[in-house]
Scaffold this motif. Structure first.
Motif, mmCIF file in Angstrom:
data_model
loop_
_atom_site.group_PDB
_atom_site.id
_atom_site.type_symbol
_atom_site.label_atom_id
_atom_site.label_comp_id
_atom_site.label_asym_id
_atom_site.label_seq_id
_atom_site.Cartn_x
_atom_site.Cartn_y
_atom_site.Cartn_z
ATOM 1 N N ASP A 8 0.818 -1.214 0.000
ATOM 2 C CA ASP A 8 0.000 0.000 0.000
ATOM 3 C C ASP A 8 0.849 1.260 0.000
ATOM 4 O O ASP A 8 0.366 2.337 -0.369
ATOM 5 C CB ASP A 8 -0.919 -0.008 1.231
ATOM 6 C CG ASP A 8 -1.859 -1.198 1.193
ATOM 7 O OD1 ASP A 8 -2.830 -1.153 0.424
ATOM 8 O OD2 ASP A 8 -1.600 -2.186 1.913
ATOM 9 N N PHE A 9 2.108 1.136 0.423
ATOM 10 C CA PHE A 9 3.023 2.273 0.445
ATOM 11 C C PHE A 9 4.436 1.745 0.263
ATOM 12 O O PHE A 9 4.812 0.759 0.899
ATOM 13 C CB PHE A 9 2.927 3.022 1.784
ATOM 14 C CG PHE A 9 3.851 4.194 1.882
ATOM 15 C CD1 PHE A 9 3.509 5.418 1.330
ATOM 16 C CD2 PHE A 9 5.085 4.074 2.519
ATOM 17 C CE1 PHE A 9 4.378 6.496 1.416
ATOM 18 C CE2 PHE A 9 5.955 5.147 2.605
ATOM 19 C CZ PHE A 9 5.598 6.366 2.052
ATOM 20 N N VAL A 10 5.208 2.370 -0.610
ATOM 21 C CA VAL A 10 6.593 1.969 -0.860
ATOM 22 C C VAL A 10 7.449 3.226 -0.939
ATOM 23 O O VAL A 10 7.095 4.180 -1.634
ATOM 24 C CB VAL A 10 6.729 1.175 -2.187
ATOM 25 C CG1 VAL A 10 8.189 0.791 -2.434
ATOM 26 C CG2 VAL A 10 5.848 -0.061 -2.180
ATOM 27 N N ALA A 11 8.570 3.219 -0.214
ATOM 28 C CA ALA A 11 9.520 4.327 -0.277
ATOM 29 C C ALA A 11 10.894 3.810 0.122
ATOM 30 O O ALA A 11 11.008 2.758 0.758
ATOM 31 C CB ALA A 11 9.098 5.465 0.652
ATOM 32 N N SER A 12 11.914 4.545 -0.254
ATOM 33 C CA SER A 12 13.281 4.227 0.164
ATOM 34 C C SER A 12 13.733 5.271 1.168
ATOM 35 O O SER A 12 13.478 6.467 0.977
ATOM 36 C CB SER A 12 14.228 4.215 -1.041
ATOM 37 O OG SER A 12 13.903 3.150 -1.894
ATOM 38 N N VAL A 13 14.387 4.802 2.214
ATOM 39 C CA VAL A 13 14.877 5.720 3.244
ATOM 40 C C VAL A 13 15.974 6.606 2.658
ATOM 41 O O VAL A 13 16.031 7.796 2.917
ATOM 42 C CB VAL A 13 15.371 4.942 4.479
ATOM 43 C CG1 VAL A 13 15.956 5.873 5.532
ATOM 44 C CG2 VAL A 13 14.228 4.117 5.067
ATOM 45 N N SER A 14 16.845 6.021 1.846
ATOM 46 C CA SER A 14 17.888 6.769 1.149
ATOM 47 C C SER A 14 17.536 6.795 -0.333
ATOM 48 O O SER A 14 17.186 5.766 -0.902
ATOM 49 C CB SER A 14 19.251 6.095 1.335
ATOM 50 O OG SER A 14 20.204 6.656 0.456
ATOM 51 N N ASN A 15 17.622 7.942 -0.942
ATOM 52 C CA ASN A 15 17.309 8.062 -2.366
ATOM 53 C C ASN A 15 18.510 7.792 -3.255
ATOM 54 O O ASN A 15 18.583 8.282 -4.369
ATOM 55 C CB ASN A 15 16.712 9.438 -2.656
ATOM 56 C CG ASN A 15 15.319 9.567 -2.067
ATOM 57 O OD1 ASN A 15 14.564 8.606 -2.052
ATOM 58 N ND2 ASN A 15 15.009 10.736 -1.559
ATOM 59 N N GLN A 16 19.455 7.015 -2.736
ATOM 60 C CA GLN A 16 20.637 6.606 -3.496
ATOM 61 C C GLN A 16 20.706 5.090 -3.476
ATOM 62 O O GLN A 16 20.113 4.458 -2.624
ATOM 63 C CB GLN A 16 21.915 7.134 -2.834
ATOM 64 C CG GLN A 16 21.988 8.618 -2.682
ATOM 65 C CD GLN A 16 23.271 9.013 -1.935
ATOM 66 O OE1 GLN A 16 23.861 8.223 -1.223
ATOM 67 N NE2 GLN A 16 23.679 10.251 -2.116
ATOM 68 N N PRO A 17 21.476 4.496 -4.397
ATOM 69 C CA PRO A 17 21.742 3.063 -4.264
ATOM 70 C C PRO A 17 22.624 2.835 -3.040
ATOM 71 O O PRO A 17 23.015 3.785 -2.362
ATOM 72 C CB PRO A 17 22.473 2.704 -5.555
ATOM 73 C CG PRO A 17 22.700 3.957 -6.299
ATOM 74 C CD PRO A 17 22.049 5.088 -5.569
ATOM 75 N N TYR A 18 22.970 1.580 -2.768
ATOM 76 C CA TYR A 18 23.770 1.262 -1.589
ATOM 77 C C TYR A 18 25.095 2.022 -1.599
ATOM 78 O O TYR A 18 25.811 2.025 -2.593
ATOM 79 C CB TYR A 18 24.054 -0.247 -1.514
ATOM 80 C CG TYR A 18 24.918 -0.593 -0.325
ATOM 81 C CD1 TYR A 18 24.372 -0.653 0.942
ATOM 82 C CD2 TYR A 18 26.283 -0.795 -0.472
ATOM 83 C CE1 TYR A 18 25.152 -0.938 2.049
ATOM 84 C CE2 TYR A 18 27.083 -1.085 0.631
ATOM 85 C CZ TYR A 18 26.510 -1.147 1.886
ATOM 86 O OH TYR A 18 27.302 -1.415 2.976
ATOM 87 N N THR A 19 25.388 2.672 -0.465
ATOM 88 C CA THR A 19 26.674 3.360 -0.308
ATOM 89 C C THR A 19 27.396 2.942 0.960
ATOM 90 O O THR A 19 28.621 2.945 0.981
ATOM 91 C CB THR A 19 26.501 4.903 -0.292
ATOM 92 O OG1 THR A 19 25.587 5.255 0.749
ATOM 93 C CG2 THR A 19 25.982 5.412 -1.631
#
Length: 186
Positions: A103-114
């Motif tokens: 129902d909701f999808v987001a990424s905590v960091s807007n970058q790929p893995y760093t």
């Protein structure tokens, strides 16, 4: 609004390498029991980070319960963008099904893995956004869930936060109960 974070072991940490492994059935059964109880107590949202294993199995349980509990919602907060990029194709397809049903999808960091800091940031956000943690984790078998578990215990010292832990003993009790229910007494 009651929101719970759900986490636990990754499949390889349990020695599970196929979806048909009987362990997956019993883990889903444990998750279903706990989630039903939380629903009866007013829970409306479950948050996962989309990690394979317990978290995605919990998503499957959510999807199976939603026809009977339309108020139940799933949020997926990934630690970083495109966490599935290096996964096998069939695993990515499974993950995409989970994401598409959320129902909701987001990424905590807007970058790929760093860096590993992205996982710590994800754990902190999941604690801040939830009122409790449902975790399949046994302290006698360390694994990746220990980081969120330890953070949740510290978090609980500062504010009201509930932790419901399902251990291997609890899982064995479910196995025993299921097997005794399937005995043919004739």
């Amino acid at each position: 609004m009651s929101v719970w974070t759900v986490t636990g072991y990754k499949p390889y940490e349990l020695g599970v390498f196929q979806d048909e492994d009987p362990a997956v059935y019993y883990i889903k059964k444990a998750l279903e029991q706990q989630i039903r109880q939380l629903l009866d107590e007013g829970m409306e949202w479950i948050i996962i980070s989309g990690q394979l294993g317990v978290e995605c199995w919990a998503a499957e349980v959510v999807f199976s319960l939603q026809p009977d509990y339309p108020e139940l919602k799933l949020a997926v907060l990934t630690p970083f963008m495109n966490q599935q990029d290096n996964w096998k194709e069939e695993t990515r397809e499974y993950y995409e099904k989970i994401i598409s049903g959320a129902d909701f999808v987001a990424s905590v960091s807007n970058q790929p893995y760093t860096s590993p800091q992205q996982f710590r940031n994800k754990n902190e956000l999941m604690l801040r956004k939830s009122s409790g943690l449902l975790i399949i984790y046994d302290e006698e078998k360390e694994g990746t869930p220990k980081y969120l578990f330890q953070m949740a215990r510290k978090w609980r010292e500062r504010q009201s936060y509930e932790i419901r832990q399902v251990t291997f003993y609890d899982l064995q009790a479910i196995v025993d109960e299921e097997q005794s229910n399937n005995v043919d007494w004739e």
